[in-house]
Design a protein around this motif. Structure first.
Motif, PDB file in Angstrom:
ATOM      1  N   ARG A 164       0.334  -0.996   0.067  1.00 46.57           N
ATOM      2  CA  ARG A 164      -0.604   0.108   0.057  1.00 46.57           C
ATOM      3  C   ARG A 164       0.999   1.497   0.072  1.00 46.57           C
ATOM      4  N   THR A 165       1.929   1.310   0.371  1.00 47.53           N
ATOM      5  CA  THR A 165       2.707   2.754   0.550  1.00 47.53           C
ATOM      6  C   THR A 165       3.391   3.014  -1.052  1.00 47.53           C
ATOM      7  N   THR A 166       3.373   1.065  -1.192  1.00 43.69           N
ATOM      8  CA  THR A 166       4.137   1.333  -3.025  1.00 43.69           C
ATOM      9  C   THR A 166       3.091   2.257  -3.626  1.00 43.69           C
ATOM     10  N   LEU A 167       1.791   2.201  -3.756  1.00 41.15           N
ATOM     11  CA  LEU A 167       0.792   2.371  -4.573  1.00 41.15           C
ATOM     12  C   LEU A 167       0.498   3.760  -3.778  1.00 41.15           C
ATOM     13  N   ARG A 168       0.299   4.282  -3.273  1.00 42.71           N
ATOM     14  CA  ARG A 168       0.024   5.982  -2.734  1.00 42.71           C
ATOM     15  C   ARG A 168       0.871   6.459  -3.292  1.00 42.71           C
ATOM     16  N   GLN A 169       2.002   5.590  -3.715  1.00 44.38           N
ATOM     17  CA  GLN A 169       3.261   6.988  -3.682  1.00 44.38           C
ATOM     18  C   GLN A 169       2.709   7.209  -5.039  1.00 44.38           C
ATOM     19  N   ALA A 170       2.384   5.861  -6.324  1.00 45.31           N
ATOM     20  CA  ALA A 170       1.478   6.188  -6.946  1.00 45.31           C
ATOM     21  C   ALA A 170       1.027   6.664  -7.240  1.00 45.31           C
ATOM     22  N   LEU A 171      -0.678   6.713  -6.490  1.00 39.33           N
ATOM     23  CA  LEU A 171      -1.583   7.917  -6.737  1.00 39.33           C
ATOM     24  C   LEU A 171      -0.920   9.127  -6.539  1.00 39.33           C
ATOM     25  N   ALA A 172      -0.497   9.359  -5.351  1.00 36.69           N
ATOM     26  CA  ALA A 172       0.599  10.225  -5.589  1.00 36.69           C
ATOM     27  C   ALA A 172       1.004  11.967  -6.654  1.00 36.69           C
ATOM     28  N   ALA A 173       1.797  10.345  -7.679  1.00 33.47           N
ATOM     29  CA  ALA A 173       2.307  10.747  -8.711  1.00 33.47           C
ATOM     30  C   ALA A 173       1.517  11.744  -9.382  1.00 33.47           C
ATOM     31  N   LEU A 174       0.307  10.911  -9.433  1.00 32.80           N
ATOM     32  CA  LEU A 174      -1.032  10.523 -10.568  1.00 32.80           C
ATOM     33  C   LEU A 174      -1.624  12.142 -10.121  1.00 32.80           C
ATOM     34  N   GLU A 175      -1.990  12.128  -8.484  1.00 33.09           N
ATOM     35  CA  GLU A 175      -2.593  13.488  -8.633  1.00 33.09           C
ATOM     36  C   GLU A 175      -2.074  14.924  -9.012  1.00 33.09           C
ATOM     37  N   GLU A 176      -0.193  14.430  -8.764  1.00 27.63           N
ATOM     38  CA  GLU A 176       0.362  15.447  -9.595  1.00 27.63           C
ATOM     39  C   GLU A 176       0.092  15.880 -10.871  1.00 27.63           C
ATOM     40  N   ASP A 177      -0.110  14.311 -11.098  1.00 27.75           N
ATOM     41  CA  ASP A 177      -0.668  14.621 -13.055  1.00 27.75           C
ATOM     42  C   ASP A 177      -2.017  16.080 -13.406  1.00 27.75           C
ATOM     43  N   GLY A 178      -2.864  15.217 -11.940  1.00 22.58           N
ATOM     44  CA  GLY A 178      -3.992  15.629 -13.017  1.00 22.58           C
ATOM     45  C   GLY A 178      -4.575  15.175 -13.178  1.00 22.58           C
ATOM     46  N   ALA A 179      -4.253  13.660 -13.392  1.00 21.64           N
ATOM     47  CA  ALA A 179      -5.335  12.604 -13.546  1.00 21.64           C
ATOM     48  C   ALA A 179      -5.963  11.643 -12.292  1.00 21.64           C
ATOM     49  N   LEU A 180      -5.853  11.780 -11.337  1.00 27.59           N
ATOM     50  CA  LEU A 180      -6.682  11.651  -9.848  1.00 27.59           C
ATOM     51  C   LEU A 180      -6.847  12.487  -8.756  1.00 27.59           C
ATOM     52  N   GLU A 181      -7.794  12.663  -8.304  1.00 27.57           N
ATOM     53  CA  GLU A 181      -8.096  13.241  -7.298  1.00 27.57           C
ATOM     54  C   GLU A 181      -8.617  13.143  -6.609  1.00 27.57           C
ATOM     55  N   ARG A 182      -8.050  13.208  -5.238  1.00 26.04           N
ATOM     56  CA  ARG A 182      -8.028  12.434  -3.648  1.00 26.04           C
ATOM     57  C   ARG A 182      -9.069  13.137  -2.410  1.00 26.04           C
ATOM     58  N   SER A 183     -10.170  12.223  -1.912  1.00 23.14           N
ATOM     59  CA  SER A 183     -10.949  12.606  -0.820  1.00 23.14           C
ATOM     60  C   SER A 183     -10.178  11.979   0.320  1.00 23.14           C
ATOM     61  N   ALA A 184     -10.054  13.344   1.314  1.00 24.79           N
ATOM     62  CA  ALA A 184      -9.871  12.560   2.791  1.00 24.79           C
ATOM     63  C   ALA A 184     -10.779  10.996   3.164  1.00 24.79           C
ATOM     64  N   GLN A 185     -11.967  11.551   3.187  1.00 28.58           N
ATOM     65  CA  GLN A 185     -13.004  10.449   3.047  1.00 28.58           C
ATOM     66  C   GLN A 185     -13.131   9.271   2.350  1.00 28.58           C
ATOM     67  N   ARG A 186     -13.177   9.400   1.384  1.00 24.12           N
ATOM     68  CA  ARG A 186     -14.104   8.679   0.091  1.00 24.12           C
ATOM     69  C   ARG A 186     -13.104   8.318  -0.408  1.00 24.12           C
ATOM     70  N   GLY A 187     -11.527   8.203  -0.567  1.00 21.68           N
ATOM     71  CA  GLY A 187     -11.387   8.039  -1.582  1.00 21.68           C
ATOM     72  C   GLY A 187     -10.293   8.520  -2.933  1.00 21.68           C
ATOM     73  N   TRP A 188      -9.816   7.757  -3.974  1.00 13.70           N
ATOM     74  CA  TRP A 188      -9.143   8.152  -5.082  1.00 13.70           C
ATOM     75  C   TRP A 188     -10.728   8.133  -6.099  1.00 13.70           C
ATOM     76  N   PHE A 189     -10.582   9.705  -7.392  1.00 14.57           N
ATOM     77  CA  PHE A 189     -11.738  10.350  -7.709  1.00 14.57           C
ATOM     78  C   PHE A 189     -10.358   9.549  -8.609  1.00 14.57           C
ATOM     79  N   VAL A 190     -11.979   9.813 -10.249  1.00 14.88           N
ATOM     80  CA  VAL A 190     -11.258  10.287 -11.312  1.00 14.88           C
ATOM     81  C   VAL A 190     -11.601  11.487 -11.982  1.00 14.88           C
ATOM     82  N   PRO A 191     -10.859  12.438 -12.208  1.00 13.28           N
ATOM     83  CA  PRO A 191     -11.466  13.898 -12.630  1.00 13.28           C
ATOM     84  C   PRO A 191     -13.114  14.066 -13.363  1.00 13.28           C
ATOM     85  N   ARG A 192     -13.734  14.366 -13.671  1.00 17.92           N
ATOM     86  CA  ARG A 192     -14.532  14.672 -14.560  1.00 17.92           C
ATOM     87  C   ARG A 192     -14.334  15.367 -15.460  1.00 17.92           C
TER      88      ARG A 192
END
Length: 240
Positions: A43-71
Motif C-alpha cells: 500500500r505504501t508503494t501504491l500511495r506513492q504512485a497515486l500521489a504522482a498521478l494526483e500531481e499529474d492531474g489524473a486523479l483527485e483525492r478525498s480524505a473521507q472517500r478515497g481516490w477519484f477520476v476527475p470529470r
C-alpha cells in the motif's frame, strides 16, 4: 523497501487503465487495499504512485472517500459557436444524445416573440439528455418553428447534432447565437437526469440562434452540470 522502479510500474499501469477507460471520469477507484492486492504491491508503494498521478492531474483525492477520476470539464473556445457534438469531438470525447421529448405544440408568447412568429404558432420542442463518453453532462430543451423544421418532426435525432440536422434536412445554417449563462441549483428531476445531488450547482445557458441574414430559428435552454462545464469569452474594453 520501496523502489522507484516499483512506483513507476504502478504509475504506468494505472495511467494505462485510465487511458483505456477502465475507470470512467467521475468514478471512484477501488479501495487501496483492493488496488494493492490487484497490482501485487504494498500500500505504501501504491500511495506513492497515486500521489504522482494526483500531481499529474489524473486523479483527485478525498480524505473521507478515497481516490477519484476527475470529470471531463468542457469549455467553449472564446468567440466560437460550436454545437455540443462539435465541442465534444474537438476534445476527443464521444458525444451522445437521448431524446426525452419530441413533439409539436403551440408557441408561448415569449417563444413567439423571440422567434418572430405569431403567438400559438406550431413549434417543435426537443428535450434531450446530452452526454460525453457515457457521462450525462447537459439537459437540453430546444424549440424551433415547425414550418422551418418540418423534416425534424418525425426524424430520429438520437445521438445527432441538431445544428447538423437543421443544415442537412432543413437547409438552415446557424450563423450566430445570443447566449447568456447564469448559476442555479439542481432540483429533484434535474439531479436525477444529470446524476448529481439535489442542490448541486448547474449552469443554465439560454440562447437564441440566428441565420446569417439575422432570422431567429431556434431558442434553447441548456442545463449543464456545474462540475463539467466552463464558459469562456474574450472581453474587451472600449477605446477612449
Amino acid at each position: 523497501m520501496i523502489t522507484q522502479g516499483a512506483v513507476q510500474a504502478v504509475h504506468e499501469r494505472l495511467t494505462e487503465d485510465l487511458r483505456v477507460g477502465r475507470y470512467a471520469p467521475g468514478s471512484r477507484l477501488p479501495g487501496e487495499r483492493e488496488l494493492s492486492t490487484r497490482l501485487g504491491v504494498s500500500r505504501t508503494t501504491l500511495r506513492q504512485a497515486l500521489a504522482a498521478l494526483e500531481e499529474d492531474g489524473a486523479l483527485e483525492r478525498s480524505a473521507q472517500r478515497g481516490w477519484f477520476v476527475p470529470r471531463q470539464v468542457i469549455g467553449e473556445p472564446p468567440s466560437t459557436l460550436q454545437s455540443f457534438t462539435e465541442m465534444a469531438r474537438s476534445r476527443g470525447l464521444r458525444p451522445s444524445s437521448r431524446v426525452l421529448r419530441q413533439e409539436v405544440r403551440p408557441a408561448t408568447f415569449e417563444e413567439a416573440d423571440r422567434l418572430a412568429v405569431a403567438p400559438a404558432s406550431p413549434v417543435l420542442q426537443l428535450d434531450r439528455l446530452r452526454g460525453m463518453d457515457g457521462v450525462p453532462v447537459c439537459y437540453d430543451v430546444v424549440v424551433v418553428p415547425r414550418d422551418r423544421a418540418a423534416a425534424l418532426v418525425d426524424a430520429d435525432l438520437t445521438d445527432r447534432s441538431l445544428y447538423e440536422e437543421l443544415r442537412t434536412r432543413c437547409g438552415i445554417a446557424i450563423h450566430r447565437s445570443a447566449y447568456s449563462v447564469q448559476a442555479d441549483a439542481a432540483d429533484d428531476r434535474l439531479a436525477a437526469l444529470l446524476g448529481t445531488a439535489v442542490g448541486a450547482p448547474v449552469l443554465v445557458g439560454r440562447e437564441v440562434a440566428y441565420t446569417a441574414d439575422g432570422a431567429p430559428v431556434l431558442v434553447g435552454v441548456n442545463h449543464y452540470r456545474g462540475d463539467a462545464y466552463r464558459f469562456e469569452a474574450d472581453l474587451y474594453r472600449p477605446g477612449p
